[in-house]
Design an enzyme around this catalytic site. Structure first.
Site, PDB file in Angstrom:
ATOM      1  N   GLU A  13       0.822  -1.208   0.000  1.00 58.93           N
ATOM      2  CA  GLU A  13       0.000   0.000   0.000  1.00 58.93           C
ATOM      3  C   GLU A  13       0.857   1.260   0.000  1.00 58.93           C
ATOM      4  O   GLU A  13       0.527   2.250  -0.657  1.00 58.93           O
ATOM      5  CB  GLU A  13      -0.954  -0.013   1.210  1.00 58.93           C
ATOM      6  CG  GLU A  13      -2.054  -1.071   1.118  1.00 58.93           C
ATOM      7  CD  GLU A  13      -1.567  -2.470   1.461  1.00 58.93           C
ATOM      8  OE1 GLU A  13      -0.436  -2.603   1.975  1.00 58.93           O
ATOM      9  OE2 GLU A  13      -2.318  -3.444   1.226  1.00 58.93           O
ATOM     10  N   GLN A  40      -7.407  -1.828  -1.182  1.00 53.67           N
ATOM     11  CA  GLN A  40      -8.471  -2.841  -1.260  1.00 53.67           C
ATOM     12  C   GLN A  40      -9.462  -2.800  -0.088  1.00 53.67           C
ATOM     13  O   GLN A  40     -10.667  -2.955  -0.286  1.00 53.67           O
ATOM     14  CB  GLN A  40      -7.825  -4.213  -1.344  1.00 53.67           C
ATOM     15  CG  GLN A  40      -8.753  -5.288  -1.827  1.00 53.67           C
ATOM     16  CD  GLN A  40      -7.963  -6.512  -2.248  1.00 53.67           C
ATOM     17  OE1 GLN A  40      -7.510  -7.290  -1.403  1.00 53.67           O
ATOM     18  NE2 GLN A  40      -7.778  -6.689  -3.545  1.00 53.67           N
ATOM     19  N   PHE A  41      -8.966  -2.586   1.101  1.00 57.65           N
ATOM     20  CA  PHE A  41      -9.813  -2.355   2.275  1.00 57.65           C
ATOM     21  C   PHE A  41      -9.156  -1.234   3.077  1.00 57.65           C
ATOM     22  O   PHE A  41      -7.927  -1.194   3.170  1.00 57.65           O
ATOM     23  CB  PHE A  41      -9.900  -3.607   3.160  1.00 57.65           C
ATOM     24  CG  PHE A  41     -10.769  -4.696   2.591  1.00 57.65           C
ATOM     25  CD1 PHE A  41     -12.117  -4.799   2.932  1.00 57.65           C
ATOM     26  CD2 PHE A  41     -10.244  -5.617   1.704  1.00 57.65           C
ATOM     27  CE1 PHE A  41     -12.910  -5.799   2.399  1.00 57.65           C
ATOM     28  CE2 PHE A  41     -11.038  -6.623   1.167  1.00 57.65           C
ATOM     29  CZ  PHE A  41     -12.380  -6.718   1.516  1.00 57.65           C
ATOM     30  N   ASP A  98      -8.858  -1.032   6.024  1.00 61.93           N
ATOM     31  CA  ASP A  98      -8.068  -1.682   7.079  1.00 61.93           C
ATOM     32  C   ASP A  98      -6.613  -1.905   6.644  1.00 61.93           C
ATOM     33  O   ASP A  98      -5.756  -2.168   7.472  1.00 61.93           O
ATOM     34  CB  ASP A  98      -8.686  -3.034   7.425  1.00 61.93           C
ATOM     35  CG  ASP A  98     -10.188  -2.975   7.541  1.00 61.93           C
ATOM     36  OD1 ASP A  98     -10.712  -3.152   8.650  1.00 61.93           O
ATOM     37  OD2 ASP A  98     -10.865  -2.750   6.504  1.00 61.93           O
ATOM     38  N   ILE A 100      -4.866   0.354   4.847  1.00 62.53           N
ATOM     39  CA  ILE A 100      -4.308   1.623   4.382  1.00 62.53           C
ATOM     40  C   ILE A 100      -3.096   2.068   5.202  1.00 62.53           C
ATOM     41  O   ILE A 100      -2.295   2.871   4.747  1.00 62.53           O
ATOM     42  CB  ILE A 100      -5.397   2.726   4.377  1.00 62.53           C
ATOM     43  CG1 ILE A 100      -5.061   3.813   3.356  1.00 62.53           C
ATOM     44  CG2 ILE A 100      -5.608   3.305   5.758  1.00 62.53           C
ATOM     45  CD1 ILE A 100      -6.217   4.729   3.028  1.00 62.53           C
ATOM     46  N   PRO A 141      -0.089   0.916   6.016  1.00 62.29           N
ATOM     47  CA  PRO A 141       1.265   0.996   5.456  1.00 62.29           C
ATOM     48  C   PRO A 141       1.458   2.221   4.554  1.00 62.29           C
ATOM     49  O   PRO A 141       2.565   2.699   4.393  1.00 62.29           O
ATOM     50  CB  PRO A 141       1.397  -0.300   4.639  1.00 62.29           C
ATOM     51  CG  PRO A 141       0.428  -1.230   5.277  1.00 62.29           C
ATOM     52  CD  PRO A 141      -0.729  -0.357   5.709  1.00 62.29           C
ATOM     53  N   HIS A 179     -11.472  -6.202   8.038  1.00 62.67           N
ATOM     54  CA  HIS A 179     -12.245  -5.837   6.844  1.00 62.67           C
ATOM     55  C   HIS A 179     -13.451  -4.973   7.198  1.00 62.67           C
ATOM     56  O   HIS A 179     -14.430  -4.952   6.465  1.00 62.67           O
ATOM     57  CB  HIS A 179     -12.734  -7.096   6.099  1.00 62.67           C
ATOM     58  CG  HIS A 179     -11.623  -7.971   5.616  1.00 62.67           C
ATOM     59  ND1 HIS A 179     -10.912  -8.793   6.459  1.00 62.67           N
ATOM     60  CD2 HIS A 179     -11.095  -8.150   4.389  1.00 62.67           C
ATOM     61  CE1 HIS A 179      -9.994  -9.450   5.759  1.00 62.67           C
ATOM     62  NE2 HIS A 179     -10.077  -9.072   4.511  1.00 62.67           N
TER      63      HIS A 179
END
Lengths: 419, 337
Positions: free
Chosen positions: B60, B82-83, B85, B87, B89, B129
């Site tokens: 990420e 993608q989620f 959750d 983000i 990084p 998620h």
């Protein structure tokens, strides 16, 4: 035991584990010792074709590409055969950079600014690269590539205005001294967060390729910051998308007080970190202006030919303290730089040019005097605007450029301050 | 006008932006050939080509950082995390870099990136998620943070985000991708089809960032909500039998403070609703703003209905998720105060 585990007293013969903490070869009071630094004789490293497969370059991750030998002669397949004018301009830019550093370091001691960072001993890397790349290419520097701006003729007084955070600072007093930014000179705004610029350079290069442009990017990172995740993300993305970027690692042996071994430097070379990503890897004498030029040209031609990124480790030495807030006598032998096997880049290029009959002591003295005068003149100009605290951009500018447009919170807060 | 769900509306927005501007491109994990785990980028690679909609490594921070570099060059990347959750990084690149590059360079370099990310609970996604990390971004000067609650706004706001000259965090409430879920998890969910806010124009249009939408006019109290909680709050008003004015903030930064102040001054009562944990959630900022600007109009303490200050659970999802019962109770408390 009831749970099936064996208590320690019942495992007396099991070897005891011990935690390894790496230590440098020398501390204050010790003799400098660079015996662990892998070196190759000048001219010994082979030069693969620019089109070589990455794996055919991987041996070079453990060699050291050097052109200037002990006597100052240019030898071997990496000799870039530069014309004397190019060499003289390089030497003059290095002399000017060192004079600028000395002056600004003194300016800090005189209370004219809050902070300064010299690049003493590392001048060849930024300057030789800046002279290979064009201003249209984008460099993503760390805080020790001021040589790029100086080689490109960026006004020294403007650099000083930034260092003094005065009313003429082009970035409006928003950054720590020496965190320059110049789009016009292909110099991306420096971040104090180490390593962040490395994958950004890859993105910039991807964009250039996406647009069918011919410009490339060059990124810089220190040996210490290769431990950051950003370094590894940059190499992954650069390799996967074949980004036209030169990924430079400036190994100057020290990250503040932490020796390069704490970033894994003693276990392999920094160039070798590129091998696992399938990138071409060069390990280069960073204090050899000709070797830096030759390696940069090789990587530049690859990038411009759509062959993607190259990882280059430049082996050098941070001769000065990390910054004006640092005291290296507390953690490393005092005379390490004097004993550094790759010497001083200015002395080496000077010797080479002298050997060619293209330089002499009088020209050196004149170049040094000219550099001091250029810096002095720039100093007068910048100090006429003001040193730190004597002059500053208006408080109103503190509230600008957060967003492109108006933001009611910032507007109200600015009104609260009354500006 | 076609009736689209939020996924289709978002897809239409990216498609529209890419068709209009060759500098717009889309990338993220699984977003290329496959079209994303939620299908938001479905078909874009086939239509616009491999270099304009492609897959990214699972990194990420690398996705955000390369998007920043592209934006500095002059592109307008629209990337997917993608989620939400996942983000974190990329947080350093967003906070230390994207948010500050304009400022620190004196306006010389800018980062017009859009970071799309599905967020929020109600899908039995467990801790990894289901999170709602929006307040980690609203705190950061230089970032914009927006949350659509329906297909019409989703398309118009995403087009506005991509056209915006600043970095925008675009949080997509994934529980309402397919229908306006109102929190009654044991009742059948309505699809978007036929809903007036699912009527999405085919061509370009924008919903300006920073403008709230009043979803329901009311006289008794003001509800400030965004994302899935807009629909939960509407259901809660019905449950409580309260004439609530439900405001969908749509954009947290920039915030439509005028709409909030006008409504609270009218009703004198305020309930703030979000899925994220309470402590330092965006509701804290909203509560502070309302008391600063409407104190003398308030007839009751401001109520906050939020996720609990625990990690997001799996088995206990409906005890965690602020459903219509909890929101209705808060409305009753606000009316009693």
């Amino acid at each position: 035991m009831p749970d099936g585990s064996i208590p320690p007293q019942d495992r007396p013969n099991a070897p005891k584990l011990s935690l390894h903490i790496p230590e440098p070869a020398g501390r204050p009071g010790d003799a400098p010792d660079f015996s662990a630094l892998p070196l190759s004789p000048a001219g010994a490293a082979p030069r693969p074709a620019v089109e070589a497969a990455p794996r055919d370059t991987h041996g070079l991750a453990y060699d050291l590409i050097r052109v200037l030998d002990e006597t100052g002669q240019a030898v071997g397949p990496w000799n870039p055969r530069l014309d004397p004018d190019h060499l003289r301009r390089g030497l003059q830019a290095m002399i000017l950079t060192r004079a600028f550093d000395d002056r600004m370091h003194r300016a800090h001691r005189q209370g004219k600014t809050s902070f300064y960072m010299k690049c003493t001993g590392e001048e060849a890397i930024a300057i030789a690269q800046a002279m290979v790349l064009t201003r249209e290419d984008m460099t993503f520097p760390t805080y020790r590539q001021q040589g790029i701006l100086i080689a490109r003729g960026y006004p020294l007084a403007t650099m000083m205005n930034q260092i003094y955070s005065n009313a003429s600072d082009p970035i409006l007093g928003r950054q720590l001294p020496i965190m320059y930014s110049s789009k016009e000179f292909g110099f991306f705004t420096i971040s104090g967060n180490l390593g962040t610029q490395y994958p950004q350079a890859v993105g910039w290069a991807m964009a250039s390729a996406y647009k069918g442009d011919d410009r490339i990017a060059a990124a810089y990172i220190g040996d210490g910051a290769t431990a950051e995740g950003d370094f590894h993300n940059a190499l992954t993305f650069a390799a996967v998308y074949r980004a036209p970027v030169i990924l430079n690692i400036v190994n100057n042996q020290w990250a503040i007080s932490t020796f390069s071994g704490m970033a894994g430097g003693g276990l392999t070379t920094f160039a070798a970190k590129g091998i696992a990503y399938g990138l071409p890897t060069l390990r280069v004498d960073g204090n050899d202006f000709l070797a830096v030029t030759a390696a940069t040209q090789w990587a530049e031609q690859r990038a411009r030919s759509n062959l993607g990124a190259t990882v280059i480790e430049f082996v050098s030495y941070r001769a000065a303290q990390h910054s004006t807030s640092d005291d290296p006598s507390r953690y490393r032998p005092a005379d390490e730089f004097d004993n550094f096997p790759l010497g001083d880049p200015i002395a080496r290029l000077r010797r080479h040019l002298t050997g060619l009959g293209e330089w002499d002591d009088a020209r050196q003295a004149a170049a040094e005097a000219d550099a001091v005068e250029q810096v002095r003149a720039a100093g007068r100009e910048a100090e006429a605007v003001g040193t730190l605290g004597q002059s500053r951009p208006s408080v109103k500018t503190m509230f600008e450029d957060v967003y492109a447009g108006d933001d009611w919170r910032i507007r109200e807060q600015r009104q609260e301050v009354g500006v | 006008m076609p009736s689209l769900n939020m996924i289709q509306a978002l897809n239409s927005a990216i498609d529209t932006a890419m068709s209009a501007d060759p500098n717009v491109l889309s990338f993220g994990q699984d977003t290329g050939y496959f079209g994303g785990v939620f299908r938001v980028t479905d078909g874009l690679q086939g239509k616009h080509g491999l270099t304009r909609s492609f897959d990214a490594p699972i990194a990420e921070a690398g996705i955000v950082a390369t998007a920043i570099g592209m934006a500095v060059y002059g592109l307008r990347p629209c990337v997917e995390i993608q989620f939400a959750d996942y983000i974190y990084p990329g947080y350093d690149q967003l906070v230390s870099e994207a948010a500050k590059i304009r400022y620190r360079s004196g306006g010389e370099f800018t980062t017009p990136i859009t970071v799309r990310t599905p967020y929020g609970g109600g899908i039995y996604g467990g801790q990894t998620h289901s999170q709602s990390p929006e307040s980690l971004f609203t705190h950061i000067a230089g970032l914009k943070t927006v949350v659509p609650s329906n297909p019409y706004d989703a398309k118009g706001m995403l087009l506005a985000a991509i056209a915006d000259d600043d970095p925008v965090l675009f949080f997509e409430p994934k529980r309402i991708y397919n229908g306006p879920f109102d929190g009654w998890h044991d009742r059948p969910v309505r699809p978007w089809a036929g809903h007036e806010l699912a009527e999405v124009p085919e061509g370009p249009y924008t919903v300006p960032l920073g403008q709230a939408r009043t979803m329901r006019q009311g006289a008794d109290l003001t509800v400030l909500a965004y994302g899935t909680m807009v629909w939960v709050s509407l259901a809660a008003a019905e449950e409580a039998g309260v004439d609530a004015e439900v405001i969908d903030l749509r954009s947290l930064v920039p915030l439509d403070i005028d709409a909030i102040v006008a409504s609270v001054k009218k009703t004198g009562r305020c309930v703030v609703v979000h899925e994220a944990p309470r402590t330092s959630g965006y509701g804290a900022e909203l509560s502070a703003l309302v008391q600063e600007r409407c104190f003398h109009h308030l007839e009751a303490p401001i109520q906050r209905v939020t996720g609990w200050d625990t990690p997001y659970p799996h088995a206990q999802e409906w005890d965690y998720f602020p459903g219509p019962k909890r929101v209705a109770e808060a409305m009753r408390r606000a009316m009693e105060g």
